[in-house]
Design an enzyme around this catalytic site. Sequence first.
Site, PDB file in Angstrom:
ATOM      1  N   PRO A 143       0.806  -1.230   0.000  1.00  0.00           N
ATOM      2  CA  PRO A 143       0.000   0.000   0.000  1.00  0.00           C
ATOM      3  C   PRO A 143       0.831   1.268   0.000  1.00  0.00           C
ATOM      4  O   PRO A 143       0.854   2.009   0.972  1.00  0.00           O
ATOM      5  CB  PRO A 143      -0.819  -0.131   1.284  1.00  0.00           C
ATOM      6  CG  PRO A 143       0.061  -0.916   2.192  1.00  0.00           C
ATOM      7  CD  PRO A 143       0.844  -1.870   1.321  1.00  0.00           C
ATOM      8  N   CYS A 144       1.498   1.517  -1.120  1.00  0.00           N
ATOM      9  CA  CYS A 144       2.383   2.660  -1.190  1.00  0.00           C
ATOM     10  C   CYS A 144       1.603   3.973  -1.107  1.00  0.00           C
ATOM     11  O   CYS A 144       2.163   5.005  -0.783  1.00  0.00           O
ATOM     12  CB  CYS A 144       3.199   2.620  -2.487  1.00  0.00           C
ATOM     13  SG  CYS A 144       2.183   2.517  -3.955  1.00  0.00           S
TER      14      CYS A 144
END
Length: 190
Positions: A143-144
Site C-alpha cells: 500500500p504505497c
Amino acid sequence: MNAATSRFTIFQTRWGHFGLACRRESVCATSLPTPTRAAAQEALLANLPAAPADALFEQGLCPALQQRIIAYFEGENVDFSTDPGVDLASYSSFGQAIMAGCRQIAFGQTRTYSELAHHAGRPGAARAVGGTMARNPVPLIVPCHRVVRTDGGLGGFSASGGIATKRRMLLHEQNAIAAAMPPAALVVTA
DNA sequence: CAGCACTAATTCA
DNA sequence: TGAATTAGTGCTG
C-alpha cells in the site's frame, strides 16, 4: 513452456479495470483501476519485471484474490499485509526492508517516508524510500498510497491516476473505517 | 553522474 | 516569523 512465465488477468472493479499478474505462486505486478481495459493492460505490463510479451492471459487467475480486490473497491476493510506473497527478489536489502515495512501499514492508516526509513534502520533515507515507492510494481498489495510526507502533504504518486488516485484511496479507506465505527467513538477528542 | 513520490536545519528578508 | 536553500540518503538510468 517456461515454468516462470507470468500469467495475468484484467478484471472489473467498482473503480474500473484492475490488472493482476502472477509468477509461480507470487504476485509480481498489479495496476490500479483505469477507465479502459486497454489502459489497465498497458499499466500492468509496464510493471512486469521482464518479458511482458511472454505473459499469458488467464481469465480465472487467483479468483480468491480477485474477489478481495473487488471487495476493497466496494469499501470493505481488506488486509493484504501477509497475503498474497510478493516477489521481492530483484530488490536490494534496503528496498526489501522498505517494502516489508510498507505492507505493515494497516488499512486506513498512514506513515511518513521518514518513519519507513527509520524502521528500515536508515533514519536519514526518507528520500530513498520515495525512490523505492515510486517503482513499486504492486500497488494496493504493497500500500504505497499510505505513505505521506511529514509536513502533511501527500507526496507523489506514479501509478494510474497519479496523485488524485492516492488521495481518493486514502479517503476511501478512512470513510470505510468511519462507516464501520460507532458514532460514539468520535467523541473522544479532548 | 544526475536526479528522485523526502526532511531537517540553516539562511535571508 | 517565514519562505527559500541545502546537505544527506540509497538506488536507477
